[in-house]
Design an enzyme around this catalytic site. Structure first.
Site, short mmCIF file in Angstrom:
data_model
loop_
_atom_site.label_atom_id
_atom_site.label_comp_id
_atom_site.label_asym_id
_atom_site.label_seq_id
_atom_site.Cartn_x
_atom_site.Cartn_y
_atom_site.Cartn_z
N HIS A 1 -16.00 -100.90 38.58
CA HIS A 1 -15.64 -100.72 37.11
C HIS A 1 -15.85 -99.37 36.59
O HIS A 1 -17.03 -99.16 37.28
CB HIS A 1 -16.41 -101.68 36.71
CG HIS A 1 -16.54 -102.18 35.05
ND1 HIS A 1 -16.91 -101.40 34.18
CD2 HIS A 1 -15.32 -102.46 34.52
CE1 HIS A 1 -16.31 -101.34 33.16
NE2 HIS A 1 -15.93 -102.78 33.38
N ASP B 1 -11.62 -109.85 35.46
CA ASP B 1 -10.46 -109.47 35.78
C ASP B 1 -10.20 -110.34 37.08
O ASP B 1 -8.71 -110.94 36.98
CB ASP B 1 -9.12 -108.51 35.67
CG ASP B 1 -9.34 -108.48 34.23
OD1 ASP B 1 -9.09 -108.66 33.28
OD2 ASP B 1 -8.84 -106.64 33.89
N1 CMC Z 1 -9.83 -100.79 45.85
C1 CMC Z 1 -10.03 -99.39 46.49
N2 CMC Z 1 -11.02 -98.65 46.28
C2 CMC Z 1 -11.14 -97.90 44.96
C3 CMC Z 1 -11.19 -99.43 43.96
C4 CMC Z 1 -10.49 -100.27 44.44
N3 CMC Z 1 -10.04 -101.27 43.64
N4 CMC Z 1 -11.55 -98.83 42.70
C5 CMC Z 1 -12.79 -97.65 43.38
N5 CMC Z 1 -12.41 -97.34 44.55
C6 CMC Z 1 -12.89 -95.59 45.15
C7 CMC Z 1 -11.56 -94.92 44.40
O1 CMC Z 1 -10.90 -94.74 45.58
C8 CMC Z 1 -12.66 -93.73 44.17
O2 CMC Z 1 -12.65 -93.61 46.50
P1 CMC Z 1 -13.58 -92.01 46.84
O3 CMC Z 1 -14.55 -91.54 46.22
O4 CMC Z 1 -13.52 -91.93 47.91
O5 CMC Z 1 -12.48 -91.47 46.37
C9 CMC Z 1 -13.77 -94.52 44.19
O6 CMC Z 1 -13.84 -95.86 44.50
C10 CMC Z 1 -14.29 -94.93 42.72
O7 CMC Z 1 -13.59 -94.68 41.97
P2 CMC Z 1 -13.05 -94.22 40.52
O8 CMC Z 1 -10.99 -94.48 39.89
O9 CMC Z 1 -13.24 -93.40 40.79
O10 CMC Z 1 -13.91 -95.24 39.81
P3 CMC Z 1 -13.45 -95.08 38.52
O11 CMC Z 1 -14.85 -95.57 37.75
O12 CMC Z 1 -12.52 -94.15 37.45
O13 CMC Z 1 -12.42 -96.83 37.75
C11 CMC Z 1 -11.42 -98.73 37.49
C12 CMC Z 1 -12.80 -97.52 37.52
C13 CMC Z 1 -11.51 -99.57 37.25
C14 CMC Z 1 -10.01 -98.50 37.36
C15 CMC Z 1 -11.05 -98.82 39.21
O14 CMC Z 1 -11.97 -99.63 40.06
C16 CMC Z 1 -9.94 -99.69 39.94
O15 CMC Z 1 -8.60 -98.63 39.42
N6 CMC Z 1 -9.75 -100.52 40.05
C17 CMC Z 1 -8.62 -101.60 40.00
C18 CMC Z 1 -8.48 -102.36 39.09
C19 CMC Z 1 -8.47 -103.28 38.29
O16 CMC Z 1 -9.73 -103.91 38.59
N7 CMC Z 1 -9.24 -102.95 36.78
C20 CMC Z 1 -9.81 -104.26 36.04
C21 CMC Z 1 -11.23 -102.87 35.22
S1 CMC Z 1 -12.38 -104.80 34.43
C22 CMC Z 1 -11.47 -105.00 33.15
C23 CMC Z 1 -10.93 -103.89 32.33
O17 CMC Z 1 -13.15 -103.68 31.49
O18 CMC Z 1 -10.08 -103.45 31.47
#
Ligand code: CMC
Length: 428
Positions: free
Chosen positions: A307, A364
């Site tokens: 998140h 989710d």
């Molecule tokens: N699985 C594997 N690796 C992950 C995941 C995941 N679900 N989420 C983040 N990472 C890794 C990412 O690869 C990165 O690694 P590194 O630092 O080595 O490059 C690190 O964790 C930070 O990730 P980020 O993408 O920079 O973080 P963010 O804050 O931009 O993204 C997120 C947050 C929710 C988009 C992301 O965690 C994600 O894609 N999760 C899966 C989709 C999901 O479940 N979304 C629902 C969010 S809750 C409902 C809502 O409010 O919408």
């Protein structure tokens, strides 16, 4: 602590005031930055460090796992309130008295009839169209049927636009699902509670009396409350920014629905279930999928994990996990998908990759399992999220309009070509 921040650019010092929120969050107020620096701007893709507004609606502390609507904890609200009370709280700022709630509900019911011609629009979509595209289009189309909803210059006009959408949106949700399932498009039952009515509108069969199931009503109530607001997330920011151009409420909400659709946001609930299904079909080897999620060459992500703001735990996920167990037990459903989800969660919580990056199950991860237990088709999961988020979007849009916020218009840093002489086509 000083109440100013000092920024030094090319030897020149500039002072900016600090704004302190009611939970002691500190922000640097850079409203004058471009003016005093002669055009210097900030850059922050994804707005990871940028506050777009001051807001009195929802507080969340991602480090401590705290979520509160108007000061009330999500745990208390999920246990003690119903969805309509929470909607009132978010939109008007206080929990309603019995009289206020009754009036609010009566006004919503009064405005809940949807023009019959909307059925023609629904029928013109392919039956297999994704419900999020359909519901976003229908929400936008509502403006054409209710043009007066765009003018919200008086309190009364704003209130009318709000109760209209709270009344009509559940009808659109039910019709979108029923059309996919080949069921007739019916209207609601004025004698029922808001959430009871939603379930009946969705599931009533033409050949049977609909019998309410308390377990389903309570579960949906809880899920909708947990999704009702989440401060400046992608869809809410979209609603605020579209609304800031003074486009109508319904058009702003339609844009928010489109933003919610993506798998990184609300679309994750559908993606989680599809992922769990795929793992089951593939023999249930969770370790294989954990390895894929960690492999930087592999685009696969563990859906339902991570998140932007929660870096400890998502308090909504904790509540939903317990609810998933209760609902499936109450309905007498044994779902192997739930075991796969629990297995994945355990592995991720003990895995260095996930621990180091503070990736925890989000709201989710378990919601789809409950929706599935309730008989809701997987493509409708994100629509259910939108139904829950509706009061939050409305509250945020209303706050933005009442505070007379300026039109949203970010800056950029241009990295393209410098001036070039135009070349006629035969010289290129
Ligand atoms: N699985 C594997 N690796 C992950 C995941 C995941 N679900 N989420 C983040 N990472 C890794 C990412 O690869 C990165 O690694 P590194 O630092 O080595 O490059 C690190 O964790 C930070 O990730 P980020 O993408 O920079 O973080 P963010 O804050 O931009 O993204 C997120 C947050 C929710 C988009 C992301 O965690 C994600 O894609 N999760 C899966 C989709 C999901 O479940 N979304 C629902 C969010 S809750 C409902 C809502 O409010 O919408």
């Amino acid at each position: 602590m000083s109440d100013k921040a000092t920024l030094e650019i090319k030897g020149q010092k500039h002072e900016f005031p600090l704004i302190v929120g009611s939970e002691d969050e500190v922000a640097i107020d850079i409203k004058t930055l471009r003016g005093v620096t002669g055009g210097v701007t900030t850059i922050d893709p994804g707005f990871k460090n940028t506050g777009s507004c001051e807001s009195g609606i929802t507080f969340l502390d991602g480090e401590k796992g705290i979520l509160r609507y108007r000061g009330y904890s999500i745990e208390d609200l999920a246990e003690k309130a119903d969805f309509l009370e929470v909607a009132y709280l978010l939109i008007f700022g206080e929990l309603p008295t019995k009289e206020q709630l009754d009036k609010f509900h009566a006004d919503i019911k009064e405005k809940s009839v949807v023009d019959e011609d909307i059925k023609k629009i629904i029928e013109s979509f392919p039956k297999a169209a994704h419900p999020m595209g359909v519901i976003s289009s229908l929400t936008s189309a509502l403006t054409s049927f209710n043009p007066s909803s765009v003018d919200v210059s008086s309190d009364e006009a704003m209130y009318n636009a709000i109760v209209k959408i709270l009344g009509k949106f559940p009808v659109l949700v039910a019709w979108t699902m029923r059309r996919r399932m080949g069921l007739p498009l019916d209207y609601g039952d004025d004698s029922l509670g808001y959430v009871e009515n939603i379930l009946k509108m969705m599931f009533k069969r033409p050949d049977k009396e609909y019998v309410q199931n308390r377990v389903l009503v309570d579960a949906l109530d809880k899920l909708l409350i947990l999704h009702a607001d989440h401060e400046q997330n992608c869809s809410t920011s979209t609603v605020r920014i579209v609304g800031s151009s003074h486009a109508g409420l319904f058009a702003s909400l339609s844009a928010g629905i489109s933003a919610l659709w993506g798998p990184l946001h609300g679309g994750a609930n559908q993606a989680v279930l599809e992922m769990l299904e795929a793992i089951k079909e593939d023999g249930g080897d969770t370790k294989k999928y954990m390895a894929k999620a960690k492999d930087k060459e592999d685009p696969f992500r563990l859906m339902g994990f991570g998140h932007r703001v929660y870096k400890n735990f998502d308090p909504r996920a904790k509540i939903i996990k317990v609810a998933a167990d209760e609902v499936l037990a109450d309905l007498g459903i044994e779902d192997p998908i739930l075991d796969i989800a629990k297995g994945l969660e355990q592995e991720a919580l003990n895995d260095e990759y996930f621990v180091k990056r503070k990736l925890y199950p989000n709201v989710d991860f378990y919601s789809g399992i409950i929706y599935r237990g309730m008989g809701i088709p997987v493509e409708m999961f994100t629509v259910m999220f939108a139904l829950g988020r509706l009061p939050g979007w409305i509250a945020q849009w209303k706050e933005m309009r009442l505070r007379k916020e300026p039109i949203g218009r970010p800056r950029q840093v241009y990295t393209g070509e410098n001036f070039r002489e135009f070349k006629s086509i035969n010289k290129r």
